[in-house]
Design an enzyme around this catalytic site. Sequence first.
Site, PDB file in Angstrom:
ATOM      1  N   TYR A   1      -2.226  -0.887  10.438  1.00  0.00           N
ATOM      2  CA  TYR A   1      -2.215  -1.147   8.987  1.00  0.00           C
ATOM      3  C   TYR A   1      -0.878  -0.711   8.387  1.00  0.00           C
ATOM      4  CZ  TYR A   1      -3.691  -1.164   4.071  1.00  0.00           C
ATOM      5  OH  TYR A   1      -3.785  -1.400   2.717  1.00  0.00           O
TER       6      TYR A   1
ATOM      7  N   SER B   1       0.875  -1.180   0.000  1.00  0.00           N
ATOM      8  CA  SER B   1       0.000   0.000   0.000  1.00  0.00           C
ATOM      9  C   SER B   1       0.899   1.213   0.000  1.00  0.00           C
ATOM     10  CB  SER B   1      -0.843   0.008   1.270  1.00  0.00           C
ATOM     11  OG  SER B   1      -1.533   1.240   1.406  1.00  0.00           O
TER      12      SER B   1
HETATM   13  P1  NAP Z   1     -11.249  -5.961  -0.846  1.00  0.00           P
HETATM   14  O1  NAP Z   1     -12.157  -5.703  -2.022  1.00  0.00           O
HETATM   15  O2  NAP Z   1     -11.811  -5.884   0.523  1.00  0.00           O
HETATM   16  O3  NAP Z   1     -10.570  -7.404  -1.082  1.00  0.00           O
HETATM   17  C1  NAP Z   1      -9.853  -8.048  -0.069  1.00  0.00           C
HETATM   18  C2  NAP Z   1      -9.708  -9.506  -0.435  1.00  0.00           C
HETATM   19  O4  NAP Z   1      -8.872 -10.138   0.554  1.00  0.00           O
HETATM   20  C3  NAP Z   1     -11.039 -10.250  -0.404  1.00  0.00           C
HETATM   21  O5  NAP Z   1     -11.039 -11.223  -1.434  1.00  0.00           O
HETATM   22  C4  NAP Z   1     -11.024 -10.934   0.953  1.00  0.00           C
HETATM   23  O6  NAP Z   1     -11.797 -12.107   1.034  1.00  0.00           O
HETATM   24  C5  NAP Z   1      -9.553 -11.280   1.057  1.00  0.00           C
HETATM   25  N1  NAP Z   1      -9.148 -11.565   2.433  1.00  0.00           N
HETATM   26  C6  NAP Z   1      -9.192 -10.748   3.503  1.00  0.00           C
HETATM   27  N2  NAP Z   1      -8.742 -11.385   4.601  1.00  0.00           N
HETATM   28  C7  NAP Z   1      -8.399 -12.630   4.206  1.00  0.00           C
HETATM   29  C8  NAP Z   1      -7.865 -13.763   4.860  1.00  0.00           C
HETATM   30  N3  NAP Z   1      -7.616 -13.771   6.184  1.00  0.00           N
HETATM   31  N4  NAP Z   1      -7.625 -14.889   4.136  1.00  0.00           N
HETATM   32  C9  NAP Z   1      -7.909 -14.928   2.818  1.00  0.00           C
HETATM   33  N5  NAP Z   1      -8.421 -13.892   2.137  1.00  0.00           N
HETATM   34  C10 NAP Z   1      -8.667 -12.756   2.824  1.00  0.00           C
HETATM   35  O7  NAP Z   1     -10.064  -4.908  -0.847  1.00  0.00           O
HETATM   36  P2  NAP Z   1      -8.821  -4.663  -1.828  1.00  0.00           P
HETATM   37  O8  NAP Z   1      -8.572  -3.221  -1.780  1.00  0.00           O
HETATM   38  O9  NAP Z   1      -8.993  -5.328  -3.122  1.00  0.00           O
HETATM   39  O10 NAP Z   1      -7.673  -5.384  -0.985  1.00  0.00           O
HETATM   40  C11 NAP Z   1      -6.649  -6.154  -1.589  1.00  0.00           C
HETATM   41  C12 NAP Z   1      -5.299  -5.714  -1.051  1.00  0.00           C
HETATM   42  O11 NAP Z   1      -5.034  -4.380  -1.494  1.00  0.00           O
HETATM   43  C13 NAP Z   1      -5.208  -5.670   0.467  1.00  0.00           C
HETATM   44  O12 NAP Z   1      -3.965  -6.235   0.854  1.00  0.00           O
HETATM   45  C14 NAP Z   1      -5.272  -4.187   0.780  1.00  0.00           C
HETATM   46  O13 NAP Z   1      -4.663  -3.874   2.001  1.00  0.00           O
HETATM   47  C15 NAP Z   1      -4.535  -3.629  -0.401  1.00  0.00           C
HETATM   48  N6  NAP Z   1      -4.707  -2.188  -0.687  1.00  0.00           N
HETATM   49  C16 NAP Z   1      -5.928  -1.664  -0.984  1.00  0.00           C
HETATM   50  C17 NAP Z   1      -6.030  -0.312  -1.296  1.00  0.00           C
HETATM   51  C18 NAP Z   1      -7.331   0.328  -1.692  1.00  0.00           C
HETATM   52  O14 NAP Z   1      -7.424   1.551  -1.729  1.00  0.00           O
HETATM   53  N7  NAP Z   1      -8.336  -0.427  -2.030  1.00  0.00           N
HETATM   54  C19 NAP Z   1      -4.898   0.502  -1.303  1.00  0.00           C
HETATM   55  C20 NAP Z   1      -3.671  -0.065  -0.977  1.00  0.00           C
HETATM   56  C21 NAP Z   1      -3.586  -1.410  -0.698  1.00  0.00           C
HETATM   57  P3  NAP Z   1     -13.309 -12.127   1.644  1.00  0.00           P
HETATM   58  O15 NAP Z   1     -14.227 -11.679   0.524  1.00  0.00           O
HETATM   59  O16 NAP Z   1     -13.506 -13.546   2.026  1.00  0.00           O
HETATM   60  O17 NAP Z   1     -13.343 -11.187   2.802  1.00  0.00           O
END
Ligand code: NAP
Length: 277
Positions: A150, A137
């Site tokens: 985080y 991130s």
């Molecule tokens: P998201 O739509 O909430 O997706 C998160 C994914 O991770 C979901 O498929 C979720 O599964 C899965 N997950 C969460 N905890 C888990 C666990 N213990 N074991 C297996 N799977 C798990 O959000 P996203 O933004 O795409 O997140 C993906 C990554 O990007 C994360 O690492 C997040 O920190 C990072 N990120 C996001 C942003 C942003 O602005 N969106 C920015 C920087 C970094 P479930 O559906 O089962 O919950």
Amino acid sequence: MPSSKILLITGVSSGFGRALAQEALADGHRVVGTVRSEQAKLDFEALAPGSAFGRILDVTDFDNIDGVVAEIEKTVGPVDVLVNNAGYGHEGVMEESPLSEMRRQFDVNVFGAVAMTKAVLPYMRERRRGHILNITSMGGLITLPGITYYCGSKFALEGISEALGKEVKPLGIAVTAVAPGSFRTDWAGRSMARTPRSIPDYDAVFDPVRKAREEKSGKQLGDPVKAARAMLTAIASDTPPAHLLLGSDALSLVRDKLSAFAAEIDAWETVTRSTDG
Ligand code: NAP
């Protein structure tokens, strides 16, 4: 590496994981995606029968990870690219947030990614090829009040990625830490863990940050499909970067941080140098 690859992506139910899986499938790659329910597995496999393979795995189920990866290698094929995407954000003032929330944050965002990496590395090492992408991130390079756990977890993953990259580069394996800015995923919505407020002293610094994040959720600048395309560009590269920022917000915030950091180093240089000898 073959041009049609097998990607193993954790967390493909929504957000970056889902977008990357869909774009990779559209490009003719095969994708093994981890999810956490039978329904999510069926939904994922329906995207591209025969090319999208769902596996049920919580990345904190540490004892099961090696077995799941071994089964994937045997029944689907060699994993060319591992994408440690599964993760979530904990939001809360540090003094108010129990250590159990920090442990959970690090279990998922750090230990889960490391456990997946350790499971895949023996196979990549044997083949002398592979690419590991860790979704960190901009919060792994810059900080904001209210997301200490985080940021801690993402700084940890940035450091682990960079050091691991130096260990495995001579073995033909690349490691890229992908640091997105704010994107329209479920991150700040259903996925976020929010610790309730209890210490009024922090109202002034924290409440505006929480409010702004809630208001912005769903309207962030970044498009996850474009992030997926950017990641596929890095995956196709013969010289993938150790760090890849995604989004103009991440770019300007990280640049500001680097110049402020450089200025502080300069301001304290005499004191820094005074300890030699
Ligand atoms: P998201 O739509 O909430 O997706 C998160 C994914 O991770 C979901 O498929 C979720 O599964 C899965 N997950 C969460 N905890 C888990 C666990 N213990 N074991 C297996 N799977 C798990 O959000 P996203 O933004 O795409 O997140 C993906 C990554 O990007 C994360 O690492 C997040 O920190 C990072 N990120 C996001 C942003 C942003 O602005 N969106 C920015 C920087 C970094 P479930 O559906 O089962 O919950």
